[in-house]
Design a protein around this motif. Structure first.
Motif, PDB file in Angstrom:
ATOM      1  N   UNK A  74       0.826  -1.207   0.000  1.00 41.58           N
ATOM      2  CA  UNK A  74       0.000   0.000   0.000  1.00 41.58           C
ATOM      3  C   UNK A  74       0.861   1.259   0.000  1.00 41.58           C
ATOM      4  N   UNK A  75       1.994   1.229   0.699  1.00 43.01           N
ATOM      5  CA  UNK A  75       2.909   2.373   0.665  1.00 43.01           C
ATOM      6  C   UNK A  75       3.417   2.604  -0.752  1.00 43.01           C
ATOM      7  N   UNK A  76       3.756   1.537  -1.445  1.00 40.35           N
ATOM      8  CA  UNK A  76       4.210   1.651  -2.832  1.00 40.35           C
ATOM      9  C   UNK A  76       3.139   2.301  -3.701  1.00 40.35           C
ATOM     10  N   UNK A  77       1.910   1.840  -3.547  1.00 43.84           N
ATOM     11  CA  UNK A  77       0.808   2.393  -4.347  1.00 43.84           C
ATOM     12  C   UNK A  77       0.588   3.878  -4.045  1.00 43.84           C
ATOM     13  N   UNK A  78       0.690   4.250  -2.786  1.00 43.26           N
ATOM     14  CA  UNK A  78       0.492   5.659  -2.428  1.00 43.26           C
ATOM     15  C   UNK A  78       1.628   6.532  -2.948  1.00 43.26           C
ATOM     16  N   UNK A  79       2.871   6.041  -2.856  1.00 40.93           N
ATOM     17  CA  UNK A  79       4.026   6.801  -3.333  1.00 40.93           C
ATOM     18  C   UNK A  79       3.951   7.067  -4.829  1.00 40.93           C
ATOM     19  N   UNK A  80       3.331   6.178  -5.560  1.00 40.58           N
ATOM     20  CA  UNK A  80       3.263   6.310  -7.026  1.00 40.58           C
ATOM     21  C   UNK A  80       1.904   6.820  -7.509  1.00 40.58           C
ATOM     22  N   UNK A  81       1.135   7.382  -6.595  1.00 45.01           N
ATOM     23  CA  UNK A  81      -0.197   7.935  -6.882  1.00 45.01           C
ATOM     24  C   UNK A  81      -1.134   6.930  -7.543  1.00 45.01           C
ATOM     25  N   UNK A  82      -1.015   5.661  -7.146  1.00 48.78           N
ATOM     26  CA  UNK A  82      -1.928   4.640  -7.636  1.00 48.78           C
ATOM     27  C   UNK A  82      -3.113   4.469  -6.696  1.00 48.78           C
ATOM     28  N   UNK A  83      -3.074   5.188  -5.602  1.00 48.11           N
ATOM     29  CA  UNK A  83      -4.212   5.268  -4.683  1.00 48.11           C
ATOM     30  C   UNK A  83      -4.030   6.548  -3.870  1.00 48.11           C
ATOM     31  N   UNK A  84      -5.102   6.995  -3.272  1.00 52.47           N
ATOM     32  CA  UNK A  84      -5.050   8.218  -2.479  1.00 52.47           C
ATOM     33  C   UNK A  84      -4.160   8.004  -1.262  1.00 52.47           C
ATOM     34  N   UNK A  85      -3.406   9.040  -0.903  1.00 48.42           N
ATOM     35  CA  UNK A  85      -2.591   8.970   0.307  1.00 48.42           C
ATOM     36  C   UNK A  85      -3.486   8.941   1.528  1.00 48.42           C
ATOM     37  N   UNK A  86      -3.261   7.959   2.357  1.00 51.32           N
ATOM     38  CA  UNK A  86      -3.993   7.802   3.612  1.00 51.32           C
ATOM     39  C   UNK A  86      -2.970   7.518   4.700  1.00 51.32           C
ATOM     40  N   UNK A  87      -3.187   8.022   5.893  1.00 52.19           N
ATOM     41  CA  UNK A  87      -2.292   7.632   6.983  1.00 52.19           C
ATOM     42  C   UNK A  87      -2.407   6.115   7.209  1.00 52.19           C
ATOM     43  N   UNK A  88      -1.270   5.478   7.383  1.00 52.50           N
ATOM     44  CA  UNK A  88      -1.283   4.022   7.566  1.00 52.50           C
ATOM     45  C   UNK A  88      -2.051   3.621   8.819  1.00 52.50           C
ATOM     46  N   UNK A  89      -2.092   4.507   9.803  1.00 52.47           N
ATOM     47  CA  UNK A  89      -2.879   4.227  11.009  1.00 52.47           C
ATOM     48  C   UNK A  89      -4.345   4.052  10.651  1.00 52.47           C
ATOM     49  N   UNK A  90      -4.800   4.873   9.713  1.00 55.27           N
ATOM     50  CA  UNK A  90      -6.202   4.829   9.289  1.00 55.27           C
ATOM     51  C   UNK A  90      -6.511   3.564   8.484  1.00 55.27           C
ATOM     52  N   UNK A  91      -5.479   2.963   7.907  1.00 55.32           N
ATOM     53  CA  UNK A  91      -5.653   1.740   7.122  1.00 55.32           C
ATOM     54  C   UNK A  91      -5.473   0.480   7.974  1.00 55.32           C
ATOM     55  N   UNK A  92      -5.298   0.668   9.277  1.00 58.11           N
ATOM     56  CA  UNK A  92      -5.230  -0.475  10.177  1.00 58.11           C
ATOM     57  C   UNK A  92      -3.832  -0.963  10.503  1.00 58.11           C
TER      58      UNK A  92
END
Length: 93
Positions: free
Chosen positions: A59-77
């Motif tokens: 998920x960090x990879x996807x967020x870094x490459x704008x393949x998904x919206x940036x979300x705090x990892x805490x919010x993603x569990x």
């Protein structure tokens, strides 16, 4: 038959998913992370809890490459994994 033809009553209005749409990884930018995650799932008998660190990396990879919206990892569990990371790092003086 009692099938009513209610074409004019309510129309269907599609709405986007709650988290929004995200593009597919067409160029395979995060495929190595995905493969490591999938390998972990297979090795653990599809016990996803055993593969949370790899899921977080994907998920960090996807967020870094704008393949998904940036979300705090805490919010993603992943709050507990982030806390473990910070505890494992030696503090600089």
């Amino acid at each position: 038959m009692s099938t009513a033809m209610n074409f004019g009553s309510k129309s269907f209005k599609p709405r986007p998913p709650d988290k929004g749409a995200f593009p597919l990884d067409h160029f395979g930018e995060c495929s190595a992370f995905k493969e490591r995650f999938m390998e972990c799932l297979r090795d653990s008998g599809y016990e996803s809890g055993a593969c949370r660190q790899r899921a977080m990396s994907y998920l960090e990879c996807r967020m870094e490459r704008q393949l998904m919206a940036n979300e705090p990892l805490e919010k993603l569990g992943f709050k507990d994994l982030i806390d473990e990371k910070s505890e494992a790092k030696p503090e600089k003086l």
